[in-house]
Design a protein around this motif. Sequence first.
Motif, PDB file in Angstrom:
ATOM      1  N   MET A  84       0.846  -1.176   0.000  1.00 23.70           N
ATOM      2  CA  MET A  84       0.000   0.000   0.000  1.00 23.70           C
ATOM      3  C   MET A  84       0.892   1.239   0.000  1.00 23.70           C
ATOM      4  SD  MET A  84      -2.829   1.187   2.844  1.00 23.70           S
ATOM      5  CE  MET A  84      -1.737   1.001   4.222  1.00 23.70           C
ATOM      6  N   GLN A  85       0.438   2.242  -0.726  1.00 23.71           N
ATOM      7  CA  GLN A  85       1.136   3.518  -0.814  1.00 23.71           C
ATOM      8  C   GLN A  85       0.203   4.620  -0.291  1.00 23.71           C
ATOM      9  OE1 GLN A  85       1.578   4.778  -4.868  1.00 23.71           O
ATOM     10  NE2 GLN A  85       2.891   6.495  -4.362  1.00 23.71           N
ATOM     11  N   ILE A  86       0.731   5.475   0.573  1.00 25.80           N
ATOM     12  CA  ILE A  86      -0.015   6.623   1.078  1.00 25.80           C
ATOM     13  C   ILE A  86       0.592   7.865   0.441  1.00 25.80           C
ATOM     14  CG2 ILE A  86      -0.634   7.972   3.123  1.00 25.80           C
ATOM     15  CD1 ILE A  86      -1.914   5.243   3.201  1.00 25.80           C
ATOM     16  N   ARG A  87      -0.253   8.711  -0.149  1.00 26.49           N
ATOM     17  CA  ARG A  87       0.286   9.900  -0.810  1.00 26.49           C
ATOM     18  C   ARG A  87      -0.628  11.102  -0.614  1.00 26.49           C
ATOM     19  NH1 ARG A  87      -0.172   9.825  -7.250  1.00 26.49           N
ATOM     20  NH2 ARG A  87      -0.293  12.030  -6.846  1.00 26.49           N
ATOM     21  N   LEU A  88      -0.006  12.266  -0.613  1.00 31.42           N
ATOM     22  CA  LEU A  88      -0.742  13.520  -0.532  1.00 31.42           C
ATOM     23  C   LEU A  88      -1.324  13.810  -1.902  1.00 31.42           C
ATOM     24  CD1 LEU A  88      -1.499  16.084   1.079  1.00 31.42           C
ATOM     25  CD2 LEU A  88       0.684  17.061   0.344  1.00 31.42           C
ATOM     26  N   GLY A  89      -2.587  14.163  -1.934  1.00 37.54           N
ATOM     27  CA  GLY A  89      -3.255  14.459  -3.199  1.00 37.54           C
ATOM     28  C   GLY A  89      -3.804  13.206  -3.846  1.00 37.54           C
ATOM     29  N   LEU A  90      -4.625  13.421  -4.854  1.00 35.07           N
ATOM     30  CA  LEU A  90      -5.300  12.335  -5.556  1.00 35.07           C
ATOM     31  C   LEU A  90      -5.069  12.486  -7.049  1.00 35.07           C
ATOM     32  CD1 LEU A  90      -7.543  10.022  -5.323  1.00 35.07           C
ATOM     33  CD2 LEU A  90      -9.162  11.833  -5.869  1.00 35.07           C
ATOM     34  N   PRO A  91      -4.628  11.433  -7.737  1.00 38.87           N
ATOM     35  CA  PRO A  91      -4.514  11.529  -9.193  1.00 38.87           C
ATOM     36  C   PRO A  91      -5.885  11.830  -9.812  1.00 38.87           C
ATOM     37  CG  PRO A  91      -3.435   9.542  -8.361  1.00 38.87           C
ATOM     38  CD  PRO A  91      -4.188  10.140  -7.224  1.00 38.87           C
ATOM     39  N   ASP A  92      -5.921  12.729 -10.788  1.00 42.36           N
ATOM     40  CA  ASP A  92      -7.192  13.106 -11.424  1.00 42.36           C
ATOM     41  C   ASP A  92      -7.940  11.910 -11.989  1.00 42.36           C
ATOM     42  OD1 ASP A  92      -7.106  15.797 -10.831  1.00 42.36           O
ATOM     43  OD2 ASP A  92      -6.005  16.310 -12.661  1.00 42.36           O
ATOM     44  N   THR A  93      -7.209  10.893 -12.434  1.00 43.67           N
ATOM     45  CA  THR A  93      -7.855   9.709 -13.005  1.00 43.67           C
ATOM     46  C   THR A  93      -8.683   8.944 -11.974  1.00 43.67           C
ATOM     47  OG1 THR A  93      -5.859   8.408 -12.599  1.00 43.67           O
ATOM     48  CG2 THR A  93      -6.095   9.403 -14.797  1.00 43.67           C
ATOM     49  N   LEU A  94      -8.390   9.143 -10.690  1.00 47.17           N
ATOM     50  CA  LEU A  94      -9.122   8.443  -9.632  1.00 47.17           C
ATOM     51  C   LEU A  94     -10.245   9.274  -9.024  1.00 47.17           C
ATOM     52  CD1 LEU A  94      -6.207   6.632  -7.769  1.00 47.17           C
ATOM     53  CD2 LEU A  94      -7.822   5.677  -9.426  1.00 47.17           C
ATOM     54  N   LYS A  95     -10.468  10.459  -9.560  1.00 43.02           N
ATOM     55  CA  LYS A  95     -11.501  11.333  -9.002  1.00 43.02           C
ATOM     56  C   LYS A  95     -12.897  10.680  -9.030  1.00 43.02           C
ATOM     57  CE  LYS A  95     -12.910  16.150  -9.068  1.00 43.02           C
ATOM     58  NZ  LYS A  95     -12.767  17.469  -9.682  1.00 43.02           N
ATOM     59  N   PRO A  96     -13.327  10.040 -10.134  1.00 37.81           N
ATOM     60  CA  PRO A  96     -14.649   9.384 -10.102  1.00 37.81           C
ATOM     61  C   PRO A  96     -14.731   8.275  -9.047  1.00 37.81           C
ATOM     62  CG  PRO A  96     -13.902   9.656 -12.362  1.00 37.81           C
ATOM     63  CD  PRO A  96     -12.737  10.001 -11.485  1.00 37.81           C
ATOM     64  N   GLN A  97     -13.658   7.519  -8.906  1.00 42.93           N
ATOM     65  CA  GLN A  97     -13.632   6.450  -7.900  1.00 42.93           C
ATOM     66  C   GLN A  97     -13.686   7.054  -6.490  1.00 42.93           C
ATOM     67  OE1 GLN A  97     -10.302   3.850  -8.592  1.00 42.93           O
ATOM     68  NE2 GLN A  97     -10.936   2.398  -7.032  1.00 42.93           N
TER      69      GLN A  97
END
Length: 193
Positions: free
Chosen positions: A1-14
Motif C-alpha cells: 500500500m502507498q499513502i500519498r498527498l493528493g489524488l490523481p485526477d484519473t481516480l476522481k470518479p472512484q
Amino acid sequence: MQIRLGLPDTLKPQAAQLYWQAFGGKLGRVMGPDRRAHAYVLRVLRTDHCICALSDEGDLLGIAGFKSPQGSFVGGEAEDLRAIYGRIGAAWRGALLRLLQRDIDNDRFLIDGICVARDQRGHGIGSALVTALMAEASARGYPAIRLEVIDTNIRARALYERLGFSAWRSETLGPLRHVFGFSRAVTMVRSLP
C-alpha cells in the motif's frame, strides 16, 4: 500500500463514489438521489485537499480529506448546488447543509472525512490515513488535529480513540436527526508532537 498527498485526477470518479458510499447514509435524504449526489461530489471534490491510500496496482483503497483556509475536500458553493439540483433544489439543500458545516479551525488541522473501501476495512488503511493526516498537520505547523464523528459510527470512534483522540465536545441535532439519520456529533481532538 502507498499513502500519498493528493489524488490523481484519473481516480476522481472512484473517490467520489467511495465518498458517497461512506457518507450517503448521513447525507442521502438531503443530497439524493444517488445519481445527483455522486455528480455533485464529483464536481466539487478537491484532489489537492486529501491523502489517499493506493494499492500496488494503483487502485484507490481509501481517502482522507482535510480543510484548509483555501477550501475543503468536498465543499462547493451555491452555484455548484444549482448546477446539479436546480434553483429550488439548491436552495433547500444549501439551507440544511449550512446547519452541519463548521468554520475552519485556525488552531487545529481539520479532517474533512475519511473513507475506506468496504472490502478493505480492517486492514489498517484508516489508521495509516489518520497517521498521514497527523504528519501533514505537523508539517503545516498545527499543534493539534480535529475531526467529528457521528454517534452511529462506533467503529470509527474506537479507531480515533486508539490513535490518541479524545472527545472535546458533543452537539445534538435535535429534530434534524430525522433528516440526517444521526442524533449527535462528537468533536474529537488530538495534540501533535
